[in-house]
Design a protein around this motif. Structure first.
Motif, mmCIF file in Angstrom:
data_model
loop_
_atom_site.group_PDB
_atom_site.id
_atom_site.type_symbol
_atom_site.label_atom_id
_atom_site.label_comp_id
_atom_site.label_asym_id
_atom_site.label_seq_id
_atom_site.Cartn_x
_atom_site.Cartn_y
_atom_site.Cartn_z
ATOM 1 N N ALA A 1 19.208 -17.549 -11.574
ATOM 2 C CA ALA A 1 17.755 -17.762 -11.663
ATOM 3 C C ALA A 1 17.074 -17.357 -10.365
ATOM 4 N N GLY A 2 17.650 -17.759 -9.229
ATOM 5 C CA GLY A 2 17.078 -17.385 -7.940
ATOM 6 C C GLY A 2 17.097 -15.891 -7.723
ATOM 7 N N ALA A 3 18.217 -15.246 -8.068
ATOM 8 C CA ALA A 3 18.319 -13.796 -7.905
ATOM 9 C C ALA A 3 17.303 -13.073 -8.784
ATOM 10 N N PHE A 4 17.089 -13.576 -9.992
ATOM 11 C CA PHE A 4 16.098 -12.989 -10.895
ATOM 12 C C PHE A 4 14.701 -13.063 -10.280
ATOM 13 N N CYS A 5 14.342 -14.218 -9.741
ATOM 14 C CA CYS A 5 13.004 -14.388 -9.170
ATOM 15 C C CYS A 5 12.798 -13.485 -7.961
ATOM 16 N N VAL A 6 13.821 -13.338 -7.115
ATOM 17 C CA VAL A 6 13.710 -12.464 -5.953
ATOM 18 C C VAL A 6 13.578 -11.008 -6.386
ATOM 19 N N THR A 7 14.434 -10.584 -7.319
ATOM 20 C CA THR A 7 14.452 -9.184 -7.745
ATOM 21 C C THR A 7 13.153 -8.792 -8.432
ATOM 22 N N VAL A 8 12.734 -9.593 -9.407
ATOM 23 C CA VAL A 8 11.508 -9.275 -10.138
ATOM 24 C C VAL A 8 10.284 -9.509 -9.259
ATOM 25 N N GLY A 9 10.281 -10.611 -8.519
ATOM 26 C CA GLY A 9 9.126 -10.934 -7.699
ATOM 27 C C GLY A 9 8.815 -9.875 -6.665
ATOM 28 N N SER A 10 9.831 -9.309 -6.033
ATOM 29 C CA SER A 10 9.590 -8.301 -4.997
ATOM 30 C C SER A 10 9.104 -6.977 -5.586
ATOM 31 N N SER A 11 9.277 -6.771 -6.887
ATOM 32 C CA SER A 11 8.767 -5.542 -7.507
ATOM 33 C C SER A 11 7.248 -5.518 -7.537
ATOM 34 N N ALA A 12 6.605 -6.658 -7.308
ATOM 35 C CA ALA A 12 5.141 -6.703 -7.289
ATOM 36 C C ALA A 12 4.567 -5.779 -6.225
ATOM 37 N N VAL A 13 5.336 -5.518 -5.164
ATOM 38 C CA VAL A 13 4.898 -4.573 -4.128
ATOM 39 C C VAL A 13 4.623 -3.209 -4.750
ATOM 40 N N ALA A 14 5.566 -2.720 -5.560
ATOM 41 C CA ALA A 14 5.377 -1.424 -6.209
ATOM 42 C C ALA A 14 4.204 -1.452 -7.173
ATOM 43 N N ALA A 15 3.994 -2.586 -7.852
ATOM 44 C CA ALA A 15 2.880 -2.691 -8.800
ATOM 45 C C ALA A 15 1.537 -2.521 -8.102
ATOM 46 N N VAL A 16 1.388 -3.113 -6.929
ATOM 47 C CA VAL A 16 0.132 -2.966 -6.183
ATOM 48 C C VAL A 16 -0.071 -1.517 -5.763
ATOM 49 N N LEU A 17 0.987 -0.876 -5.297
ATOM 50 C CA LEU A 17 0.877 0.535 -4.900
ATOM 51 C C LEU A 17 0.483 1.415 -6.083
ATOM 52 N N VAL A 18 1.087 1.180 -7.244
ATOM 53 C CA VAL A 18 0.750 1.941 -8.447
ATOM 54 C C VAL A 18 -0.721 1.738 -8.805
ATOM 55 N N THR A 19 -1.191 0.503 -8.717
ATOM 56 C CA THR A 19 -2.587 0.202 -9.053
ATOM 57 C C THR A 19 -3.546 0.948 -8.136
ATOM 58 N N LEU A 20 -3.286 0.873 -6.845
ATOM 59 C CA LEU A 20 -4.183 1.513 -5.886
ATOM 60 C C LEU A 20 -4.233 3.025 -6.086
ATOM 61 N N ARG A 21 -3.082 3.625 -6.291
ATOM 62 C CA ARG A 21 -3.069 5.089 -6.486
ATOM 63 C C ARG A 21 -3.781 5.486 -7.775
ATOM 64 N N ALA A 22 -3.574 4.708 -8.834
ATOM 65 C CA ALA A 22 -4.238 5.019 -10.101
ATOM 66 C C ALA A 22 -5.751 4.977 -9.961
ATOM 67 N N LEU A 23 -6.245 4.154 -9.028
ATOM 68 C CA LEU A 23 -7.683 4.029 -8.811
ATOM 69 C C LEU A 23 -8.182 4.935 -7.693
ATOM 70 N N GLY A 24 -7.377 5.935 -7.337
ATOM 71 C CA GLY A 24 -7.791 6.901 -6.324
ATOM 72 C C GLY A 24 -7.645 6.421 -4.910
ATOM 73 N N GLN A 25 -6.747 5.451 -4.679
ATOM 74 C CA GLN A 25 -6.620 4.823 -3.364
ATOM 75 C C GLN A 25 -5.240 5.077 -2.748
ATOM 76 N N GLU A 26 -4.716 6.300 -2.898
ATOM 77 C CA GLU A 26 -3.357 6.544 -2.405
ATOM 78 C C GLU A 26 -3.256 6.360 -0.896
ATOM 79 N N ARG A 27 -4.256 6.828 -0.165
ATOM 80 C CA ARG A 27 -4.187 6.669 1.294
ATOM 81 C C ARG A 27 -4.154 5.191 1.677
ATOM 82 N N ALA A 28 -4.994 4.387 1.038
ATOM 83 C CA ALA A 28 -4.990 2.947 1.304
ATOM 84 C C ALA A 28 -3.654 2.336 0.900
ATOM 85 N N ALA A 29 -3.094 2.794 -0.219
ATOM 86 C CA ALA A 29 -1.806 2.264 -0.670
ATOM 87 C C ALA A 29 -0.718 2.543 0.355
ATOM 88 N N ARG A 30 -0.686 3.751 0.874
ATOM 89 C CA ARG A 30 0.337 4.105 1.855
ATOM 90 C C ARG A 30 0.160 3.300 3.143
#
Length: 472
Positions: A192-221
């Motif tokens: 359960a702990g490993a699942f929460c760490v693995t899935v939870g840390s993927s939120a970083v990529a989700a934010v980057l994807v969101t910013l780039r989709a909205l034309g914010q690649e420089r801000a994402a980087r």
């Protein structure tokens, strides 16, 4: 595609006058947050020692004072040094897809290292097996249908065989996640702990994807190293709220891909976004406030085309739970009653309504506090440009209007949650899904200061994890 490191003339211009004034105000904002935390700690200590009504041992955080090191200490320090030294340049030059995978991997390593400062048992395997946690109720879901039909009958403390606090405090989607892991042969606190760490840390990529989709690649980087080294990782590993954060974040990311039509099948992607956002409302009642960042995404994309598909996806989730026998509104009403049957009845609203913000500033970090200050300062100008038809993601002023809107939407969600009185204490964990969207505000800071602010983020996380034994 490789992008150069951001230079100062690409910093979002805010109403600060010259850049020296802006930098000074950044430092003052961070100092004010530190002072707020110090005041909350002193006042909280006095209240707890005299009235015993806070039910936390190291106010305003749910933690105990316990200076310590552990197996994760060397890795955590090494990662912090490496990301501070090389993170900004690597984030600026890596090909986009490699940046997403690298960001997730390094965030996961950082979260694991911080969790293992407390050791495997205390920091990971034992987190979700405590008496208030989800794993205490897994064995009561042998018949899932019957458990869902009778779920609301066990929310109140006065009911026989009432649920543990965290199961009672959330819709059944939360505990069903761990029931599912158990059915797959991944039962117990370690998985359960490993699942929460693995899935939870993927939120970083989700934010980057969101910013780039909205034309914010420089801000994402620019924001990527700050997302990776977030102090919030202390509470992502290992708590179910880290998992909730990722579910909500990927729902927003898919909605942004659909709204910007950068996905091959925007309708299908919008439907998937709705499924995830619908699930978000069935893992945590309070995450219905993710509707605010979702609305910000549609505002920035200037379209409502994904909305019917997203609503259909959310309706599928809601309909499934309802047909299975769980009524969301009934559960929420009983939760409010259960909330005040417990320690919330004693915890003083007058303290927590501002001390919550002090705790949240620790999870977000001082760089985020300074970045949010800039976002708030930029808000009037951004509003004018949006009102006059400017494209938030591609406008001038450093091209960060979209970032500002997302940060302000998260800030508004936090304010509503705080004023509701349903989040008295433990907000460093409970508000992770909103804090996540404050972290990229660090991209608004001057380029020359980025490494210093990044070091402050990492240093704060290391201090918290090594001086305190956090409760989650």
């Amino acid at each position: 595609m490789k992008l150069p490191l951001r230079t100062d003339d690409q910093t979002l211009r805010t109403p600060d006058g010259d850049e020296r004034t802006g930098r000074r105000r950044d430092v003052l904002a961070a100092a004010a947050a530190a002072l707020l935390f110090a005041v909350a700690a002193v006042v909280g200590t006095v209240i707890q020692r005299t009235d015993h009504t806070l039910y936390v041992d190291w106010a305003p955080l749910y933690a105990d004072w316990l200076p310590h090191a552990g197996p994760g200490t060397p890795a955590a320090v090494a990662l912090a040094v490496a990301v501070v030294a090389y993170g900004p340049r690597v984030a600026a030059t890596l090909p986009w897809r490699r940046l997403l995978w690298t960001g997730w991997a390094v965030a996961m390593a950082w979260t694991w290292a911080l969790a293992l400062v407390d050791g495997w048992g205390r920091g990971v395997a034992g987190r979700l097996t405590q008496r208030h946690e989800y794993l205490r109720g897994v064995d009561r879901f042998q018949d899932i249908g019957a458990a869902l039909r009778g779920f609301t009958g066990h929310i109140l403390i006065t009911q026989p065989d009432h649920w543990p606090a965290h199961i009672a405090g959330h819709p059944p989607g939360a505990v069903l996640t761990f029931v599912g892991l158990d059915r797959l042969g991944l039962g117990g606190g370690g998985w359960a702990g490993a699942f929460c760490v693995t899935v939870g840390s993927s939120a970083v990529a989700a934010v980057l994807v969101t910013l780039r989709a909205l034309g914010q690649e420089r801000a994402a980087r620019t924001a990527a190293p700050f997302l990776v080294l977030a102090p919030a990782a202390v509470w992502v590993g290992a708590s179910a709220d880290g998992y909730f954060t990722a579910v909500a974040a990927w729902g927003i990311a898919l909605l942004a891909l659909a709204a910007s039509r950068t996905a091959r099948a925007p309708g299908a992607v919008a439907l998937a976004a709705g499924l995830l956002l619908g699930l978000t409302g069935y893992v945590s009642y309070g995450l219905t406030l993710m509707a605010l960042p979702a609305a910000a995404v549609l505002l920035l994309a200037r379209t409502v085309r994904p909305l019917p598909y997203a609503l259909a996806g959310a309706a599928v989730v809601a309909g499934g739970f309802t047909l299975a026998g769980f009524a969301w509104w009934e559960g929420y009403e009983l939760l409010v009653e259960r909330y005040y049957q417990g320690v919330a009845a004693d915890r003083p609203y007058g303290y927590w309504v501002w001390a919550n913000l002090a705790a949240t500033s620790v999870a977000a970090g001082l760089a985020s506090v300074a970045g949010v200050r800039r976002a708030v300062g930029a808000a009037p100008g951004v509003a004018r440009r949006l009102r006059h038809g400017g494209q938030g993601g591609h406008s001038g002023h450093g091209g960060a209007d979209g970032l500002v809107v997302l940060v302000l939407a998260a800030l508004l969600a936090l304010a509503v949650a705080d004023l509701s009185g349903m989040s008295k204490a433990e907000t460093e964990r409970i508000w992770l899904p909103f804090v996540l969207w404050l972290l990229p505000s660090a991209a608004l800071l001057p380029a020359r200061d980025l490494r210093r602010w990044l070091a402050a983020q990492a240093g704060l996380a290391l201090l918290v994890n090594h001086l305190l034994l956090t409760g989650w």
